[in-house]
Scaffold this motif. Structure first.
Motif, mmCIF file in Angstrom:
data_model
loop_
_atom_site.group_PDB
_atom_site.id
_atom_site.type_symbol
_atom_site.label_atom_id
_atom_site.label_comp_id
_atom_site.label_asym_id
_atom_site.label_seq_id
_atom_site.Cartn_x
_atom_site.Cartn_y
_atom_site.Cartn_z
ATOM 1 N N ALA A 96 0.860 -1.252 -0.009
ATOM 2 C CA ALA A 96 -0.013 -0.048 -0.039
ATOM 3 C C ALA A 96 0.902 1.298 0.094
ATOM 4 C CB ALA A 96 -0.879 0.067 1.190
ATOM 5 N N LEU A 97 0.508 2.061 -0.692
ATOM 6 C CA LEU A 97 1.096 3.443 -0.868
ATOM 7 C C LEU A 97 0.392 4.444 -0.331
ATOM 8 C CD1 LEU A 97 3.316 5.191 -1.576
ATOM 9 C CD2 LEU A 97 2.434 5.471 -3.893
ATOM 10 N N ARG A 98 0.720 5.205 0.837
ATOM 11 C CA ARG A 98 -0.337 6.114 1.394
ATOM 12 C C ARG A 98 0.150 7.482 1.363
ATOM 13 N NH1 ARG A 98 0.917 2.181 5.427
ATOM 14 N NH2 ARG A 98 -0.640 0.388 5.491
ATOM 15 N N PHE A 99 -0.746 8.397 1.339
ATOM 16 C CA PHE A 99 -0.717 9.831 1.324
ATOM 17 C C PHE A 99 -1.423 10.159 2.735
ATOM 18 C CE2 PHE A 99 -2.056 14.199 0.706
ATOM 19 C CZ PHE A 99 -0.621 14.761 0.466
ATOM 20 N N VAL A 100 -0.547 10.786 3.751
ATOM 21 C CA VAL A 100 -1.072 11.169 4.952
ATOM 22 C C VAL A 100 -1.191 12.648 4.954
ATOM 23 C CG1 VAL A 100 -0.542 11.333 7.372
ATOM 24 C CG2 VAL A 100 0.393 9.349 5.892
ATOM 25 N N GLY A 101 -2.498 13.033 4.547
ATOM 26 C CA GLY A 101 -3.032 14.483 4.581
ATOM 27 C C GLY A 101 -2.893 15.337 5.593
ATOM 28 N N THR A 102 -3.300 14.874 6.481
ATOM 29 C CA THR A 102 -3.469 15.347 7.756
ATOM 30 C C THR A 102 -3.105 14.200 8.785
ATOM 31 O OG1 THR A 102 -5.656 14.979 8.521
ATOM 32 C CG2 THR A 102 -5.301 16.780 7.180
ATOM 33 N N PRO A 103 -2.728 14.948 10.203
ATOM 34 C CA PRO A 103 -2.389 13.694 11.305
ATOM 35 C C PRO A 103 -3.680 12.698 11.420
ATOM 36 C CG PRO A 103 -1.850 15.800 12.116
ATOM 37 C CD PRO A 103 -2.655 16.052 10.628
ATOM 38 N N TRP A 104 -4.847 13.213 10.968
ATOM 39 C CA TRP A 104 -6.078 12.175 11.325
ATOM 40 C C TRP A 104 -6.690 11.529 9.876
ATOM 41 C CZ3 TRP A 104 -10.639 13.848 8.899
ATOM 42 C CH2 TRP A 104 -10.422 15.219 8.468
ATOM 43 N N LEU A 105 -6.113 12.130 8.930
ATOM 44 C CA LEU A 105 -6.594 11.607 7.471
ATOM 45 C C LEU A 105 -5.583 11.132 6.515
ATOM 46 C CD1 LEU A 105 -9.025 11.168 5.651
ATOM 47 C CD2 LEU A 105 -9.053 13.432 4.962
ATOM 48 N N SER A 106 -5.846 10.038 5.989
ATOM 49 C CA SER A 106 -5.039 9.488 4.988
ATOM 50 C C SER A 106 -5.743 8.772 3.972
ATOM 51 C CB SER A 106 -3.837 8.604 5.497
ATOM 52 O OG SER A 106 -4.337 7.392 6.109
ATOM 53 N N LEU A 130 -8.529 1.020 -3.097
ATOM 54 C CA LEU A 130 -8.473 2.348 -2.969
ATOM 55 C C LEU A 130 -9.004 2.722 -1.641
ATOM 56 C CD1 LEU A 130 -7.523 5.400 -3.577
ATOM 57 C CD2 LEU A 130 -9.468 5.570 -5.211
ATOM 58 N N GLY A 131 -8.370 3.482 -0.733
ATOM 59 C CA GLY A 131 -9.467 3.577 0.399
ATOM 60 C C GLY A 131 -8.982 4.855 1.179
ATOM 61 N N GLY A 132 -9.516 5.247 2.456
ATOM 62 C CA GLY A 132 -9.478 6.300 3.034
ATOM 63 C C GLY A 132 -9.525 5.898 4.613
ATOM 64 N N ARG A 133 -8.754 6.564 5.271
ATOM 65 C CA ARG A 133 -8.728 6.096 6.797
ATOM 66 C C ARG A 133 -8.639 7.300 7.578
ATOM 67 N NH1 ARG A 133 -4.269 2.500 9.960
ATOM 68 N NH2 ARG A 133 -3.841 3.686 11.616
ATOM 69 N N VAL A 134 -9.495 7.455 8.565
ATOM 70 C CA VAL A 134 -9.471 8.446 9.763
ATOM 71 C C VAL A 134 -9.188 7.996 11.012
ATOM 72 C CG1 VAL A 134 -11.428 9.794 8.642
ATOM 73 C CG2 VAL A 134 -11.915 7.846 10.206
ATOM 74 N N GLU A 135 -8.296 8.629 11.715
ATOM 75 C CA GLU A 135 -7.649 8.242 13.012
ATOM 76 C C GLU A 135 -7.860 9.221 14.022
ATOM 77 O OE1 GLU A 135 -3.212 7.167 14.849
ATOM 78 O OE2 GLU A 135 -3.783 7.003 12.612
ATOM 79 N N THR A 136 -8.093 8.981 15.205
ATOM 80 C CA THR A 136 -8.452 9.837 16.491
ATOM 81 C C THR A 136 -7.860 9.365 17.741
ATOM 82 O OG1 THR A 136 -10.100 11.202 17.413
ATOM 83 C CG2 THR A 136 -10.692 8.931 17.096
ATOM 84 N N ALA A 137 -7.498 10.204 18.767
ATOM 85 C CA ALA A 137 -6.920 9.912 19.743
ATOM 86 C C ALA A 137 -8.260 9.494 20.795
ATOM 87 C CB ALA A 137 -6.317 11.113 20.771
#
Length: 220
Positions: A96-106, A130-137
């Motif tokens: 997987a090749l990822r682009f980390v747009g923000t600390p919470w979205l890639s 092709l996917g999108g990922r959101v991350e949160t504390a």
């Protein structure tokens, strides 16, 4: 080259690249981890076949600024739940090749290959995702949660030959084991994933569920 050899070679190359690059470039960071995976698959064609088992493997990543390359590999043996069908040897790998747009979205894109081997032959499912990922504390900075949805840009199956569509997602929790609950070099993660693939022109569908425990090291 067999599927197993291909993914082992890819993992080895990533490990060598990570070790050498991190020593020379402070802007690079990487992770390396082992994983244990509970795997369940349900295939629907002329009948319904269900198999389950445990797979062991590795995962790793190399990040440079906003771009990250990830590799995952696992293998195991799956037993039929009906005690009649053949068991399957599983080999699965992903890039997987990822682009980390923000600390919470890639966003990420890459292939996943799932290879089943039985006494009657080999079966291979190849999906470009092709996917999108959101991350949160969740708890301070040491416990984080994430969710990802993906769509297959293409699906190819070799037995019988055909193409189709696929989609899926996963949710997970990562816990950092740094001093004082901070973000340290050691981490563990628990991830649930599900995907469904449909072969066009055939009454054939496969649903796969995984529960993966990962423990690894992070280096900056």
């Amino acid at each position: 080259m067999s599927t197993r050899c291909f993914w082992l070679t890819a993992l080895s190359a990533l490990g060598v690249l990570t070790a050498g690059s991190l020593a020379a470039q402070s802007s690079l960071s990487g992770t390396a981890a082992g994983l244990v995976q509970n795997f369940r698959a349900r295939s629907e064609a002329s009948g319904v076949t269900q198999v389950s088992g445990t797979a062991l493997g590795f995962t790793g990543s190399l990040r440079f600024r906003r771009f990250e390359l990830g590799v995952q590999y696992a293998e195991g043996t799956l037993q039929p739940t009906d005690q009649v069908s053949e068991s399957r040897d599983l080999v699965e790998g992903a890039l997987a090749l990822r682009f980390v747009g923000t600390p919470w979205l890639s966003v990420e894109m890459g292939p996943r290959v799932r290879h089943y081997a039985t006494t009657s032959g080999a079966e291979r499912w190849v999906t470009w995702r092709l996917g999108g990922r959101v991350e949160t504390a969740l708890v301070g900075t040491s416990v984080r949660g994430y969710a990802m949805l993906w769509r297959g840009l293409g699906l190819e199956v070799n037995v019988p030959p055909g193409s189709g569509s696929a989609h899926g997602g996963e949710v997970g929790v990562t816990v950092d084991l740094g001093p004082g609950g901070g973000r340290g070099p050691l981490w563990v993660a628990l991830v649930y994933g599900i995907d469904q693939a449909q072969v066009h022109g055939a009454a054939r569908r496969e649903t796969v569920e995984t529960l993966t425990l990962t423990a690894g090291l992070r280096r900056r």
